[in-house]
Design a protein around this motif. Structure first.
Motif, PDB file in Angstrom:
ATOM      1  N   GLY A  61      36.435  33.393  43.500  1.00 28.61           N
ATOM      2  CA  GLY A  61      35.959  34.251  42.613  1.00 28.61           C
ATOM      3  C   GLY A  61      34.684  35.162  43.028  1.00 28.61           C
ATOM      4  N   VAL A  62      35.166  34.997  45.010  1.00 29.03           N
ATOM      5  CA  VAL A  62      33.425  35.584  44.907  1.00 29.03           C
ATOM      6  C   VAL A  62      34.376  37.531  45.939  1.00 29.03           C
ATOM      7  N   ASP A  63      33.508  38.383  45.416  1.00 21.42           N
ATOM      8  CA  ASP A  63      33.717  39.768  45.806  1.00 21.42           C
ATOM      9  C   ASP A  63      32.905  40.778  45.858  1.00 21.42           C
ATOM     10  N   PRO A  64      32.723  40.603  46.855  1.00 19.82           N
ATOM     11  CA  PRO A  64      31.042  40.652  46.558  1.00 19.82           C
ATOM     12  C   PRO A  64      30.813  42.909  47.022  1.00 19.82           C
ATOM     13  N   ALA A  65      29.758  43.306  46.406  1.00 16.57           N
ATOM     14  CA  ALA A  65      30.345  45.349  47.092  1.00 16.57           C
ATOM     15  C   ALA A  65      30.127  45.398  48.402  1.00 16.57           C
ATOM     16  N   GLY A  66      30.940  46.301  48.721  1.00 20.87           N
ATOM     17  CA  GLY A  66      30.386  46.430  50.493  1.00 20.87           C
ATOM     18  C   GLY A  66      31.796  47.854  50.854  1.00 20.87           C
ATOM     19  N   MET A  67      31.795  47.930  51.836  1.00 22.85           N
ATOM     20  CA  MET A  67      32.489  48.844  52.837  1.00 22.85           C
ATOM     21  C   MET A  67      33.865  48.329  53.428  1.00 22.85           C
TER      22      MET A  67
END
Ligand SMILES: Cc1cc2nc3c(=O)[nH]c(=O)nc-3n(C[C@H](O)[C@H](O)[C@H](O)COP(=O)(O)OP(=O)(O)OC[C@H]3O[C@@H](n4cnc5c(N)ncnc54)[C@H](O)[C@@H]3O)c2cc1C
Length: 338
Positions: A61-67
């Motif tokens: 359930g962890v979907d961090p923003a990034g590239m």
């Protein structure tokens, strides 16, 4: 004494500790996390999440923003070898962004937090106490130079060659869909896009790092705003074992080879699943074998690459050989990405 404040005390609120807390909550264990620093916590890190680690995190359930990045490229003297991941992209994620996402998820899942630095650990047949909390189990995820590891008598030594890592951010548009590893005689510079106009550059070397070792990269970054340098090391930590009674080690605290293959976060997250399997089965000793299984490919590939690239002659051959043997390069990249 039979009463407990929690089933599990997690020491260290980095990726290893917080993934452990999330796995424990899934099994219905009550969890207290002890972390001395106020979030979002930063750290010297190349900030590339490999596809395998990224999918473990999203499953929690962890979907961090990034590239997104499609694979790995080795670069030197206008030579370039690159290979794509077979199982989807990895992601460049700032450590502060990753920490904020993990912390929010862990708090949403009813973990309790204490702001403290653990300095001592006591255990008996029924439980373990640290930071004033008595728990059935303690997972130590307190990093490369773990205090808990030392407190419970698990020995560790810095291995050779002694290498260090330093990371800075540069405000420039990301120019590649790949994590680029630039090779020079003295070290490697690991470039990860983390935002559309921000890249992280982590230099790994035996001595004081210098961007001038990488003239092509230095040209690209000329004039860009740069963030503060963060460093750590020596990177290789040889740890004698991972279990002492009711205390189990996860992530960098459990032993570390090198940052060259960019796998530490993914491994920490995978170890978190294994450690909670062992705790849930009331079989802590089984974690030692599980740790060896989870980390085996990373340990031998990373060690082989660090040793092979230590002598100047073979070091100069790393990128040319990688360009000449695309299937072998692709195979290595995909083992580490899985
Ligand atoms: C230069 C460099 C580049 C890297 N690049 C990458 C990469 O691109 N991709 C990747 O996946 N990995 C990379 N790594 C590895 C990655 O950073 C680590 O493997 C990862 O952070 C390990 O997570 P952890 O939770 O075990 O430890 P950490 O992230 O170190 O977290 C430990 C936590 O414990 C806390 N703590 C410390 N002492 C105590 C105490 N006594 N009591 C309580 N809490 C304590 C700290 O405050 C910290 O929050 C890189 C490492 C370096 C050095």
């Amino acid at each position: 004494m039979t009463s407990y404040d929690a089933d599990l005390l997690v020491v260290g609120g980095g990726p290893g500790g917080l993934a452990t807390a999330l796995h424990a909550r899934r099994r219905g264990l009550s969890v207290v996390v002890v972390e001395p620093r106020d979030g979002p916590v930063d750290k010297a890190c190349g900030e590339g999440l490999m596809p395998g680690g990224l999918s473990e995190l999203t499953a929690l359930g962890v979907d961090p923003a990034g590239m997104p990045f499609r694979g790995i490229a080795y670069v030197s003297d206008r030579r370039r070898a690159q290979a794509r991941f077979r199982n989807g992209p990895g992601r460049g994620v700032r450590r502060t962004t990753l920490h904020a996402a993990l912390e929010a998820r862990a708090k949403q899942q009813d973990t309790e937090w204490i702001r403290a630095r653990v300095t001592a650990v006591e255990q008996d047949a029924g439980g373990v106490t640290a930071a004033g909390v008595r728990a059935k189990w303690l997972v130590a995820a307190d990093g490369l130079h773990s205090t808990v590891r030392r407190a419970v008598g698990i020995t560790a030594r810095a291995g050779t060659p002694r290498r260090y890592g330093v990371r800075r951010h540069f405000r420039v548009p990301a120019w590649s869909e790949f994590v680029e590893v630039h090779w020079s005689r003295w070290g490697e510079a690991y470039v990860t896009p983390v935002e559309p106009d921000l890249v992280g550059v982590a230099i790994l070397s035996r001595g004081r790092p210098d961007l001038a070792w990488f003239p092509e990269l230095e040209r690209r970054l000329a004039g860009a705003d740069r963030g503060p340098a963060r460093g750590c090391g020596p990177l290789r930590q040889v740890v004698s074992r991972r279990v002492a009674g009711r205390v189990l080690l996860v992530g960098d605290a459990a032993g570390y080879e090198d940052a060259l293959t960019g796998e530490g976060i993914s491994l920490a997250v995978k170890q978190a699943a294994a450690v909670i399997d062992a705790i849930a089965a009331d079989a802590p000793a089984s974690y030692e074998a599980a740790w060896h299984r989870v980390t085996r490919d990373y340990r031998w590939l990373t060690r082989a690459l660090v040793l092979a690239s230590a002598p100047p002659l073979t070091r100069r051959a790393v990128v040319p050989v990688s360009t000449l043997l695309p299937p072998a390069f692709r195979w290595g990249v995909n083992i580490l990405g899985s």
